[in-house]
Enzyme design. Structure first.
Site, PDB file in Angstrom:
ATOM      1  N   SER A  67       0.847  -1.167   0.119  1.00 31.72           N
ATOM      2  CA  SER A  67      -0.004   0.173   0.147  1.00 31.72           C
ATOM      3  C   SER A  67       0.932   1.430   0.031  1.00 31.72           C
ATOM      4  O   SER A  67       2.084   1.227   0.525  1.00 31.72           O
ATOM      5  CB  SER A  67      -0.847   0.031   1.180  1.00 31.72           C
ATOM      6  OG  SER A  67      -0.223   0.109   2.053  1.00 31.72           O
ATOM      7  N   HIS A 109      -3.008   7.147  -4.108  1.00 33.25           N
ATOM      8  CA  HIS A 109      -3.147   6.107  -3.402  1.00 33.25           C
ATOM      9  C   HIS A 109      -3.043   4.848  -4.109  1.00 33.25           C
ATOM     10  O   HIS A 109      -3.505   4.787  -5.184  1.00 33.25           O
ATOM     11  CB  HIS A 109      -4.265   6.341  -2.475  1.00 33.25           C
ATOM     12  CG  HIS A 109      -4.640   4.953  -1.829  1.00 33.25           C
ATOM     13  ND1 HIS A 109      -5.737   4.055  -2.479  1.00 33.25           N
ATOM     14  CD2 HIS A 109      -4.346   4.203  -0.871  1.00 33.25           C
ATOM     15  CE1 HIS A 109      -5.978   3.047  -1.840  1.00 33.25           C
ATOM     16  NE2 HIS A 109      -5.243   2.904  -0.691  1.00 33.25           N
ATOM     17  N   ASN A 142      -3.231   0.561  -3.419  1.00 31.06           N
ATOM     18  CA  ASN A 142      -3.214  -0.781  -2.761  1.00 31.06           C
ATOM     19  C   ASN A 142      -3.324  -2.026  -3.457  1.00 31.06           C
ATOM     20  O   ASN A 142      -4.577  -2.011  -4.071  1.00 31.06           O
ATOM     21  CB  ASN A 142      -4.024  -0.610  -1.504  1.00 31.06           C
ATOM     22  CG  ASN A 142      -4.193  -1.761  -0.786  1.00 31.06           C
ATOM     23  OD1 ASN A 142      -4.675  -2.746  -1.203  1.00 31.06           O
ATOM     24  ND2 ASN A 142      -3.429  -1.916   0.456  1.00 31.06           N
ATOM     25  N   TYR A 143      -2.388  -3.057  -3.246  1.00 27.74           N
ATOM     26  CA  TYR A 143      -2.913  -4.270  -4.066  1.00 27.74           C
ATOM     27  C   TYR A 143      -2.802  -5.451  -2.800  1.00 27.74           C
ATOM     28  O   TYR A 143      -1.749  -5.264  -2.243  1.00 27.74           O
ATOM     29  CB  TYR A 143      -2.055  -4.563  -5.091  1.00 27.74           C
ATOM     30  CG  TYR A 143      -2.659  -3.789  -6.419  1.00 27.74           C
ATOM     31  CD1 TYR A 143      -3.794  -3.950  -6.997  1.00 27.74           C
ATOM     32  CD2 TYR A 143      -1.918  -2.548  -6.810  1.00 27.74           C
ATOM     33  CE1 TYR A 143      -4.291  -2.823  -7.899  1.00 27.74           C
ATOM     34  CE2 TYR A 143      -2.284  -1.694  -7.659  1.00 27.74           C
ATOM     35  CZ  TYR A 143      -3.743  -2.126  -8.320  1.00 27.74           C
ATOM     36  OH  TYR A 143      -3.942  -0.838  -9.463  1.00 27.74           O
ATOM     37  N   ARG A 144      -3.506  -6.243  -2.930  1.00 26.13           N
ATOM     38  CA  ARG A 144      -3.545  -7.248  -1.673  1.00 26.13           C
ATOM     39  C   ARG A 144      -4.001  -8.586  -2.171  1.00 26.13           C
ATOM     40  O   ARG A 144      -4.759  -8.937  -2.858  1.00 26.13           O
ATOM     41  CB  ARG A 144      -4.114  -6.688  -0.561  1.00 26.13           C
ATOM     42  CG  ARG A 144      -5.504  -6.428  -0.660  1.00 26.13           C
ATOM     43  CD  ARG A 144      -6.326  -5.580   0.236  1.00 26.13           C
ATOM     44  NE  ARG A 144      -7.703  -5.239   0.290  1.00 26.13           N
ATOM     45  CZ  ARG A 144      -8.075  -3.962  -0.573  1.00 26.13           C
ATOM     46  NH1 ARG A 144      -7.018  -3.114  -0.874  1.00 26.13           N
ATOM     47  NH2 ARG A 144      -9.220  -3.779  -0.892  1.00 26.13           N
ATOM     48  N   HIS A 195      -6.666   7.823 -15.595  1.00 22.55           N
ATOM     49  CA  HIS A 195      -7.734   6.922 -16.101  1.00 22.55           C
ATOM     50  C   HIS A 195      -7.585   6.171 -17.123  1.00 22.55           C
ATOM     51  O   HIS A 195      -7.562   5.075 -17.292  1.00 22.55           O
ATOM     52  CB  HIS A 195      -8.944   7.582 -15.965  1.00 22.55           C
ATOM     53  CG  HIS A 195      -9.754   7.792 -14.958  1.00 22.55           C
ATOM     54  ND1 HIS A 195     -10.587   6.844 -14.234  1.00 22.55           N
ATOM     55  CD2 HIS A 195      -9.553   8.695 -13.799  1.00 22.55           C
ATOM     56  CE1 HIS A 195     -10.976   7.249 -13.074  1.00 22.55           C
ATOM     57  NE2 HIS A 195     -10.624   8.536 -12.811  1.00 22.55           N
TER      58      HIS A 195
END
Length: 289
Positions: free
Chosen positions: A82, A96, A98-100, A130
């Site tokens: 993150s 920001h 975040n990869y989980r 985008h």
């Protein structure tokens, strides 16, 4: 996840030119640990935090079981990276990522995303961010981007303020299916971050600004704090699993301010943020070809 952290760390240090990340290794008493890297008072980034964690335990917290009750009673394993970047210049947006990955007995899923939070809006920047994420999604499934873009708009929404946090990006959670394909998709999204964000930094970080722009930046940072402490799933998960508080709150901006009943002056760039950029729309289609 660790290589993603390594790649972003090295590139951000190169872009900043002065700041250096300090690494803090930590262990979790219940199992697992991680490495937190933070850069403070850099030339470009006032604070940049990038965290990697790999934790395990005997049971998942209520915030997860509400969404995945079938995981109850199983030990869990979670790993992820993150990041939140708070630039110094108000014309550079906060970002920001975040990869989980979660695993609990027979249940597993991927989650994550990236989103952009400008203080002063530029259509070119929102469209580029985008479009880059859309290209990463389209390489795996053309239905991913519209689905995860909408999910992002809905997730990063401050219900108590009735406004989005920023111009969004992509967000997904509890995604299952073919493990290898979804892992490859998450990997592509992570690799798309630097080309999505760094061109924006290069365009904006030398723009002149004064006290007015700085004060508005600090005021809007308050929305970031409010979302992270009230609504963010990662923060809630960390607090419910006895996570390392310094790493959990590493995403907070170093300075922030609140004003009572603030209203931007009509016709100003500050008003434009609310009227144009805090309105969900098809940004990717506005990118220059």
């Amino acid at each position: 996840m660790q290589s993603l952290q390594d790649n972003i760390t090295s590139r951000l240090e190169a872009v900043d030119g002065e700041g250096r990340f300090v690494e803090d290794l930590w262990e979790r008493e219940e199992g697992g640990g991680g490495r937190s890297r933070i850069l403070t008072e850099g030339r470009v980034f006032e604070r940049a935090g990038i965290g990697f964690s790999e934790v395990h335990g005997s049971h998942l917290p209520p915030s997860i079981l509400q969404q995945r009750p079938e995981a109850e009673g199983h030990p869990f394993y979670v790993t992820g990276t993150s990041m939140v970047l708070h630039p110094r210049n108000p014309y550079v947006p906060t970002v920001h990522l975040n990869y989980r990955y979660f695993e609990a007995g027979p249940v597993w899923w991927f989650g994550g995303g990236a989103d952009l939070t400008p203080y002063y809006g530029f259509v070119e920047d929102a469209a580029h961010f985008h479009a880059t994420l859309k290209a990463a999604c389209d390489a795996h499934d053309p239905e991913y981007y519209p689905r995860f873009k909408k999910w992002c708009d809905e997730y990063f929404y401050l219900k108590h303020r009735q406004e989005p946090r920023g111009v969004g990006g992509i967000f997904f959670d509890y995604v299952q299916g073919d493990w290898e394909k979804i892992f490859a998709f998450a990997q592509s999204c992570g690799n798309a971050f630097l080309p999505a964000y760094l061109p924006i930094v290069e365009r904006r970080h030398t723009l002149p600004y004064a006290e007015r722009e700085r004060n508005f930046q600090l005021y809007r940072r308050g929305r970031y704090v409010e979302f992270n402490l009230v609504w963010d799933r990662g923060t809630i998960f960390g607090l419910q699993t006895n996570g390392r508080i310094e790493s959990i709150l590493m995403s907070m901006p170093p300075l922030v301010r609140w004003e009572y009943n603030y209203r931007p002056e009509p016709g100003t760039a500050e008003a434009e943020l609310y009227e144009v950029f805090l309105v969900p729309q098809d940004w990717a289609s506005q990118a220059k070809r």
